[in-house]
Motif scaffolding. Structure first.
Motif, mmCIF file in Angstrom:
data_model
loop_
_atom_site.group_PDB
_atom_site.id
_atom_site.type_symbol
_atom_site.label_atom_id
_atom_site.label_comp_id
_atom_site.label_asym_id
_atom_site.label_seq_id
_atom_site.Cartn_x
_atom_site.Cartn_y
_atom_site.Cartn_z
ATOM 1 N N SER A 12 5.822 -28.544 -20.499
ATOM 2 C CA SER A 12 4.812 -27.504 -20.540
ATOM 3 C C SER A 12 5.130 -26.448 -19.519
ATOM 4 C CB SER A 12 3.419 -28.107 -20.283
ATOM 5 O OG SER A 12 3.403 -28.710 -19.011
ATOM 6 N N ALA A 13 4.285 -25.419 -19.486
ATOM 7 C CA ALA A 13 4.455 -24.351 -18.510
ATOM 8 C C ALA A 13 4.275 -24.901 -17.108
ATOM 9 C CB ALA A 13 3.434 -23.244 -18.780
ATOM 10 N N PRO A 14 4.890 -24.245 -16.101
ATOM 11 C CA PRO A 14 4.785 -24.747 -14.724
ATOM 12 C C PRO A 14 3.348 -24.821 -14.253
ATOM 13 C CG PRO A 14 6.466 -23.049 -14.917
ATOM 14 C CD PRO A 14 5.720 -23.077 -16.214
ATOM 15 N N THR A 15 2.990 -25.933 -13.629
ATOM 16 C CA THR A 15 1.646 -26.113 -13.100
ATOM 17 C C THR A 15 1.636 -25.776 -11.623
ATOM 18 O OG1 THR A 15 2.077 -28.408 -12.580
ATOM 19 C CG2 THR A 15 1.241 -27.943 -14.774
ATOM 20 N N ALA A 16 0.443 -25.855 -11.031
ATOM 21 C CA ALA A 16 0.330 -25.569 -9.606
ATOM 22 C C ALA A 16 1.132 -26.577 -8.801
ATOM 23 C CB ALA A 16 -1.143 -25.584 -9.189
ATOM 24 N N LYS A 17 1.114 -27.847 -9.252
ATOM 25 C CA LYS A 17 1.858 -28.869 -8.524
ATOM 26 C C LYS A 17 3.353 -28.621 -8.616
ATOM 27 C CE LYS A 17 -1.546 -32.601 -8.886
ATOM 28 N NZ LYS A 17 -1.792 -33.964 -9.355
ATOM 29 N N SER A 18 3.806 -28.247 -9.837
ATOM 30 C CA SER A 18 5.239 -28.006 -9.985
ATOM 31 C C SER A 18 5.677 -26.819 -9.172
ATOM 32 C CB SER A 18 5.585 -27.792 -11.451
ATOM 33 O OG SER A 18 4.979 -26.624 -11.927
ATOM 34 N N VAL A 98 6.941 -24.761 -28.666
ATOM 35 C CA VAL A 98 6.843 -23.839 -27.541
ATOM 36 C C VAL A 98 5.385 -23.563 -27.184
ATOM 37 C CG1 VAL A 98 7.352 -21.485 -26.758
ATOM 38 C CG2 VAL A 98 9.044 -22.767 -28.087
ATOM 39 N N GLU A 99 5.125 -23.543 -25.892
ATOM 40 C CA GLU A 99 3.870 -23.039 -25.360
ATOM 41 C C GLU A 99 4.147 -21.724 -24.643
ATOM 42 O OE1 GLU A 99 2.171 -26.013 -22.887
ATOM 43 O OE2 GLU A 99 1.663 -27.354 -24.542
ATOM 44 N N ASN A 100 3.124 -20.907 -24.507
ATOM 45 C CA ASN A 100 3.327 -19.595 -23.903
ATOM 46 C C ASN A 100 3.855 -19.728 -22.474
ATOM 47 O OD1 ASN A 100 3.223 -16.748 -24.065
ATOM 48 N ND2 ASN A 100 1.384 -16.755 -22.800
ATOM 49 N N ASP A 101 4.785 -18.832 -22.132
ATOM 50 C CA ASP A 101 5.383 -18.772 -20.793
ATOM 51 C C ASP A 101 6.135 -20.062 -20.465
ATOM 52 O OD1 ASP A 101 6.050 -17.434 -18.494
ATOM 53 O OD2 ASP A 101 4.306 -18.123 -17.381
ATOM 54 N N THR A 102 6.919 -20.533 -21.410
ATOM 55 C CA THR A 102 7.742 -21.724 -21.202
ATOM 56 C C THR A 102 9.121 -21.307 -20.702
ATOM 57 O OG1 THR A 102 6.617 -22.970 -22.941
ATOM 58 C CG2 THR A 102 8.820 -23.719 -22.317
ATOM 59 N N ARG A 103 9.519 -21.849 -19.578
ATOM 60 C CA ARG A 103 10.835 -21.547 -19.012
ATOM 61 C C ARG A 103 11.903 -22.307 -19.792
ATOM 62 N NH1 ARG A 103 13.148 -17.562 -16.075
ATOM 63 N NH2 ARG A 103 15.124 -18.293 -15.197
ATOM 64 N N VAL A 104 12.934 -21.604 -20.242
ATOM 65 C CA VAL A 104 13.995 -22.226 -21.032
ATOM 66 C C VAL A 104 14.943 -22.977 -20.115
ATOM 67 C CG1 VAL A 104 15.910 -21.801 -22.602
ATOM 68 C CG2 VAL A 104 13.827 -20.446 -22.796
ATOM 69 N N VAL A 109 15.499 -28.504 -26.765
ATOM 70 C CA VAL A 109 15.287 -27.821 -28.041
ATOM 71 C C VAL A 109 13.844 -27.351 -28.096
ATOM 72 C CG1 VAL A 109 15.398 -28.018 -30.555
ATOM 73 C CG2 VAL A 109 17.000 -29.320 -29.141
ATOM 74 N N TYR A 110 13.657 -26.073 -28.416
ATOM 75 C CA TYR A 110 12.328 -25.476 -28.491
ATOM 76 C C TYR A 110 12.098 -24.958 -29.913
ATOM 77 C CZ TYR A 110 13.049 -25.375 -23.412
ATOM 78 O OH TYR A 110 13.325 -25.704 -22.116
ATOM 79 N N ILE A 111 10.873 -25.141 -30.429
ATOM 80 C CA ILE A 111 10.539 -24.699 -31.791
ATOM 81 C C ILE A 111 9.316 -23.801 -31.729
ATOM 82 C CG2 ILE A 111 9.958 -25.417 -34.133
ATOM 83 C CD1 ILE A 111 11.326 -28.022 -33.665
ATOM 84 N N GLY A 123 14.279 -15.168 -19.333
ATOM 85 C CA GLY A 123 14.510 -16.596 -19.542
ATOM 86 C C GLY A 123 13.278 -17.409 -19.845
ATOM 87 N N SER A 124 12.111 -16.764 -20.041
ATOM 88 C CA SER A 124 10.880 -17.480 -20.380
ATOM 89 C C SER A 124 10.414 -17.057 -21.776
ATOM 90 C CB SER A 124 9.778 -17.183 -19.357
ATOM 91 O OG SER A 124 10.103 -17.743 -18.109
ATOM 92 N N LEU A 125 9.939 -18.025 -22.549
ATOM 93 C CA LEU A 125 9.490 -17.769 -23.911
ATOM 94 C C LEU A 125 8.038 -17.314 -23.896
ATOM 95 C CD1 LEU A 125 11.110 -20.828 -25.702
ATOM 96 C CD2 LEU A 125 11.937 -18.480 -25.653
ATOM 97 N N GLN A 126 7.781 -16.202 -24.569
ATOM 98 C CA GLN A 126 6.445 -15.629 -24.643
ATOM 99 C C GLN A 126 5.995 -15.620 -26.104
ATOM 100 O OE1 GLN A 126 5.051 -14.911 -21.704
ATOM 101 N NE2 GLN A 126 6.983 -15.349 -20.646
ATOM 102 N N LEU A 127 4.750 -15.976 -26.324
ATOM 103 C CA LEU A 127 4.193 -16.038 -27.674
ATOM 104 C C LEU A 127 3.156 -14.952 -27.866
ATOM 105 C CD1 LEU A 127 3.673 -19.891 -28.078
ATOM 106 C CD2 LEU A 127 5.584 -18.529 -28.922
ATOM 107 N N VAL A 128 3.164 -14.344 -29.038
ATOM 108 C CA VAL A 128 2.111 -13.409 -29.431
ATOM 109 C C VAL A 128 1.685 -13.778 -30.838
ATOM 110 C CG1 VAL A 128 2.883 -11.525 -27.964
ATOM 111 C CG2 VAL A 128 3.798 -11.722 -30.268
ATOM 112 N N LYS A 129 0.422 -13.544 -31.125
ATOM 113 C CA LYS A 129 -0.091 -13.873 -32.446
ATOM 114 C C LYS A 129 0.456 -12.898 -33.461
ATOM 115 C CE LYS A 129 -4.349 -14.882 -34.962
ATOM 116 N NZ LYS A 129 -5.825 -14.924 -34.898
ATOM 117 N N SER A 130 0.896 -13.428 -34.588
ATOM 118 C CA SER A 130 1.426 -12.579 -35.649
ATOM 119 C C SER A 130 0.274 -11.867 -36.341
ATOM 120 C CB SER A 130 2.215 -13.416 -36.662
ATOM 121 O OG SER A 130 2.663 -12.618 -37.721
ATOM 122 N N VAL A 131 0.288 -10.538 -36.265
ATOM 123 C CA VAL A 131 -0.794 -9.763 -36.875
ATOM 124 C C VAL A 131 -0.383 -9.203 -38.221
ATOM 125 C CG1 VAL A 131 -1.793 -9.133 -34.670
ATOM 126 C CG2 VAL A 131 -0.032 -7.670 -35.662
#
Length: 975
Positions: A12-18, A98-104, A109-111, A123-131
């Protein structure tokens, strides 16, 4: 790359602990970063049939390649995808949605999730809703473009099985940034349209089946030069000059004044593709393989463009530049535009569309001509056809697509009226003579590849080519540099400039003579040399005013040369491009043309027709046709000259001489003349009616064409939805196979247990049953859905339905032993039927055959009964002693008589309580220490008799096991 410890589960995306853990020692952070940073990021686009190819691909891909893989399949935007679950079975790499703001990270393998568009930024994957509406989503091109921009030469694109042409624009973008592209070999693809479209661009580096792609990727990643030695050291000036010489010798084009780093990146990429690490070896390879020079030449051309690049810039062009140019030019002047380095034509057509929209919005009627040139002949041919993949809808609005494009199969073609605005020609802007008298030059993203001195030369060329005060439109990353004396800023944000000062003199610009080429008459007019002499201008003017339009043809009708404005008489035929005069002849001209050519071919020197009426653009023009055989000069001997002249008034009437000649025949001739006139009038009326009908049919045809375009759009949408459904179907098929295997396993398990099972719903209707159930209930397959109470059974039991309903209501399982009519015993169990979500949906009724167990129990009972009878009648004493405790657990009447004890006294008595007091402790210790006492043979022992007197007994002992517990079985009699 060092092996990285794999973390289980979803990343998942980096957490506060990470993030907090990053505050550790700098050395540890550096190591972690080196491990996680991928060598290459591989984008994989697929559609219908892609799941099968992906499974094969990842089955052969090593888990420690150091690369990251990002999958962009066509998915149903409204559903859920299980592709990541299916692919986990074919690779040991983590496979996650993939979740938003996922570091590659490397070796993962990411889908893309359904209903999203995905980009990569730093180097980070960003998601936007397909309009976008269904059928017009292009997630592959969207991501590939982002991958090219973010990763440059580290980006790799792979196109797998699918329909349509998506991936073409993304392929061009990746190649434009020195990345590499693979495409699935069409023969191995379930649907080959998508990989074939990518291959047709000429930009695919490898065409391979999925099982061979991983090996090629690993070899490519391991053979990239420059890892141990800087590129500047590898590709020194003398090395570059050798390569430039080889290219110049074969192609005639010089790249020595391009930016060195740009050239280096391209050469290094070609070296990696050919798996050559040494520059010297690569130069030898190029010398031995001339085809590699052609590939490198195409690599250096960087043919990357798209429609309306920087839409805001084109908006400024329409709203600010066009009004300025129109205000500073005469209404009758032809508006002239030059688009150098046009590549495959998208930029030129964008300018044409913007100009056409401006004229429609302002209601102006101006003539304009756009000249688009490029060094690459293949790209120019592509631009002339004006055919582009359907994925251009990412850059072109739906309104513009409908207005300026015709939909054809899985592509769009620019409408004819826009194509006719543009003259495409091959030109080397560096060494060929430029155009002149231009109102606008649109040259975007070309100068960024040139050295500074070459940029200044190009600025001088543009300054020369523009009219005073005309506009230069550059790319967002370009500037005029030191040419501030030649141009002033018009719009600083979008790099639009205005010409200032006088044109640069011709002697300051050095060009090589133009090589001969066959071009259209419009091309000739736009490529003329500047500053012609008075004689040349006069000759040109006379020719344009008085010389008729004509064409030079062979006997078979092939056109060799055009002269003058032949558009009123000839037009390009529909379909594949042809230069045959019979195919191009307009209505009313073809038959006379065929007849005239036939006469000349049969020996007549000249044949002609006068007063022909030719249909042109909805109207009719009158012309005279003349066909002549050419005998001189010798180079043209045997060819035919076809001349078109505007008909004069006297050509349309019957000559007076002919009329007078006819008049000598008297009244009959006059009568025939009147009849002929009536026939002509009738024919004219008929023609008028036909023309009206044709116009109506044309109108209907246009309506049908519009409806057809709408249907085509709907078809494309349905095709895209179908691709998504095929992907979903592939996932569902995979799941069905898994369920089938699970069902088969369960069926075989139930059959092997030989347990009769019936599944019932809440209303006690049969949902399913196992084969063994038919031995108890008279069931057939069609009984599914019927109440169980309607089915005849073999049980000698009346309360079954009551028990079933009680379990449904109370959810408390029941268990009973039931006998059937054939004498078989069953252990009947009734349990609630629970779903995976713990919802009660009925009951399960099972019958386990316990007939053998019952039979053994009966035999055992009979054996025990017979044994008890024997022991009761025997005169020898019998006693059974627990070895662990020494307690007496069983005895016969003879033992009671021998010991003189009552039954209640012997029960649970210890065996050592029956020996004399003096022997009691020794006997206890001996028994417990040995665990069973003396058991072998016959021994004489002393026990207390009936009167409590010690007596000697002969004892025989034997160890037996009952329910896993040891007992000492003894027989005794008086000595």
């Amino acid at each position: 790359m060092p092996e990285r410890k794999k973390s289980p589960g979803k990343k998942s995306a980096p957490t506060a602990k990470s993030k907090a853990r990053k505050n550790g020692p700098a050395r540890e952070r550096k190591t972690a970063k080196a491990q996680d940073n991928p060598v290459h990021i591989v984008g994989i686009g697929s559609s219908a049939g892609g799941l099968e190819a992906l499974k094969v691909f990842f089955h052969h891909m090593p888990a420690d390649s150091g690369m990251a893989f990002i999958l962009v399949p066509h998915l149903d935007p409204t559903g859920q995808s299980i592709m990541h679950e299916l692919l986990r079975k074919h690779t040991s790499m983590p496979v996650d949605q993939v979740e938003n703001d996922t570091r590659v990270e490397a070796n993962r393998v990411y889908i893309i999730p359904p209903g999203k568009l995905m980009s990569i930024i730093n180097g980070s994957l960003q998601l936007v809703k397909s309009v976008e509406k269904p059928g017009l989503r292009h997630p592959i091109d969207y991501f590939f473009r982002s991958l090219a921009e973010d990763q440059k030469e580290k980006g790799i694109g792979i196109i797998l099985s699918g329909t349509g042409s998506e991936g073409v624009l993304g392929t061009k973008a990746i190649k434009g940034e020195a990345g590499v592209v693979m495409a699935q070999e069409p023969g191995s693809a379930k649907f080959d349209t998508m990989p074939s479209a990518a291959i047709a661009t000429g930009m695919v580096d490898w065409i391979l089946p999925p099982e061979e792609m991983p090996g090629q990727l690993v070899r490519y990643a391991g053979s990239i030069p420059g890892k141990k030695q800087p590129l500047e050291e590898m590709l020194k000036d003398d090395v570059l000059q050798k390569i430039f010489f080889l290219i110049r010798t074969r192609t005639g084009h010089d790249f020595s004044r391009y930016k060195p780093k740009t050239i280096m990146r391209r050469i290094v990429r070609r070296m990696a593709i050919n798996q050559i690490n040494d520059v010297g070896r690569y130069i030898r390879y190029v010398q031995e393989n001339p085809d590699e020079i052609d590939l490198l030449f195409r690599e250096l051309l960087i043919r990357v463009t798209n429609f309306f690049r920087d839409p805001a810039a084109f908006a400024v062009l329409q709203e600010k530049v066009m009004p300025y140019i129109m205000q500073h030019s005469a209404p009758n002047d032809c508006f002239r535009v030059w688009v150098p380095a046009c590549a495959s034509g998208e930029e030129a057509y964008s300018v044409a569309i913007v100009l056409d929209e401006y004229l429609h919005q302002t209601g102006q009627s101006r003539k304009f001509q756009i000249f688009a040139t490029d060094i690459d002949g293949e790209a120019v041919e592509t631009a002339r056809r004006g055919i582009y993949p359907e994925s251009i809808s990412v850059d072109v609005s739906a309104e513009r697509l409908q207005r300026y494009f015709d939909s054809k199969d899985s592509s769009y073609q620019v409408k004819k009226q826009i194509r006719e605005m543009i003259v495409f020609a091959v030109q080397n802007i560096i060494k060929d003579p430029p155009l002149s008298r231009m109102d606008l030059i649109c040259c975007r993203n070309l100068l960024i590849y040139f050295s500074s001195d070459l940029q200044q030369k190009i600025m001088s060329i543009f300054h020369y080519a523009l009219k005073p005060g005309a506009i230069l439109f550059l790319g967002a990353s370009e500037t005029i540099g030191a040419s501030t004396d030649l141009f002033s800023s018009f719009d600083s944000k979008w790099k639009i400039f205005k010409k200032v000062g006088k044109s640069v003199y011709r002697h300051n610009l050095h060009f090589s003579p133009r090589h001969p080429a066959i071009v259209r008459e419009e091309d000739v007019s736009c490529m003329e040399a500047p500053h012609p002499s008075i004689d040349e201008l006069t000759e040109k003017l006379l020719l344009e005013l008085y010389a008729p339009a004509c064409v030079l043809i062979r006997d078979d009708g092939t056109i060799i040369y055009f002269y003058g404005r032949t558009g009123n008489y000839l037009e390009p035929a529909h379909g594949r491009a042809k230069l045959n005069i019979y195919d191009m002849a307009r209505q009313g001209l073809r038959n006379p043309l065929l007849d005239s050519v036939k006469k000349v071919r049969m020996g007549q020197q000249e044949a002609s027709y006068k007063g022909l009426r030719v249909k042109t653009n909805g109207a009719r023009v009158s012309c005279n046709l003349k066909v002549m055989r050419i005998s001189k000069p010798e180079a043209l001997e045997g060819l035919l000259l076809v001349v078109f002249e505007d008909a004069r008034e006297q050509d349309l009437k019957v000559p007076e001489k002919a009329s007078s000649t006819l008049g000598r025949s008297g009244g009959r001739v006059k009568e025939l003349e009147n009849e002929l006139e009536n026939v002509k009038t009738h024919l004219q009326n008929t023609i008028a009616e036909l023309e009206t009908s044709n116009e109506e049919l044309q109108s209907s045809n246009e309506e049908l064409q519009s409806a057809n375009e709408e249907l085509e759009t709907s078809r494309e949408e349905l095709q895209s939805v179908n691709e998504e459904l095929m992907t979903v179907n592939s996932e569902a098929q995979e799941k069905i196979e898994q369920l089938t295997h699970a069902t088969n396993d369960m069926k075989n398990l139930l059959s092997s247990t030989e347990i009769a099972t019936i599944f019932l719903d809440m209303d006690l209707r049969i949902r399913n049953f196992t084969p063994d159930a038919v031995r108890i209930f008279k069931l057939i397959q069609s009984d599914i859905g019927r109440p169980l109470g309607d089915i005849t059974n073999m049980l000698q039991y009346e309360g079954l339905e009551d028990d079933l309903r009680e379990v449904v209501e109370s959810l408390i399982p029941q268990e009973k032993q039931i006998l059937d009519a054939n004498g078989f015993w069953y252990l009947m169990k009734i349990l609630p039927y629970r779903t995976q979500n713990h919802i009660i949906e009925g009951v399960i009724l099972t019958f386990i055959d316990i007939s053998k167990q019952k039979h053994f129990e009966s035999l055992l009972a009979n054996s025990e009964k017979r044994m008890n009878t024997f022991l009761d009648q025997s005169g020898e004493g019998y006693v059974l002693i627990d070895c662990a405790s020494g307690s007496i657990t069983d005895f016969n009447p003879a033992f009671q008589k021998l010991t003189g004890r009552h039954a209640w006294q012997l029960k649970d008595m210890k065996i050592w309580d029956l020996v004399p007091y003096t022997e009691k402790e020794a006997t206890r210790k001996s028994f417990l220490e040995q665990g069973s006492g003396e058991i072998e043979g016959t021994h004489e022992k002393m026990f207390l008799g009936p009167a409590g007197k010690p007596e000697n007994f002969l004892v025989t002992g034997k160890i037996i096991s009952i329910s896993g517990r040891k007992y000492l079985q003894c027989f005794m009699r008086k000595a």
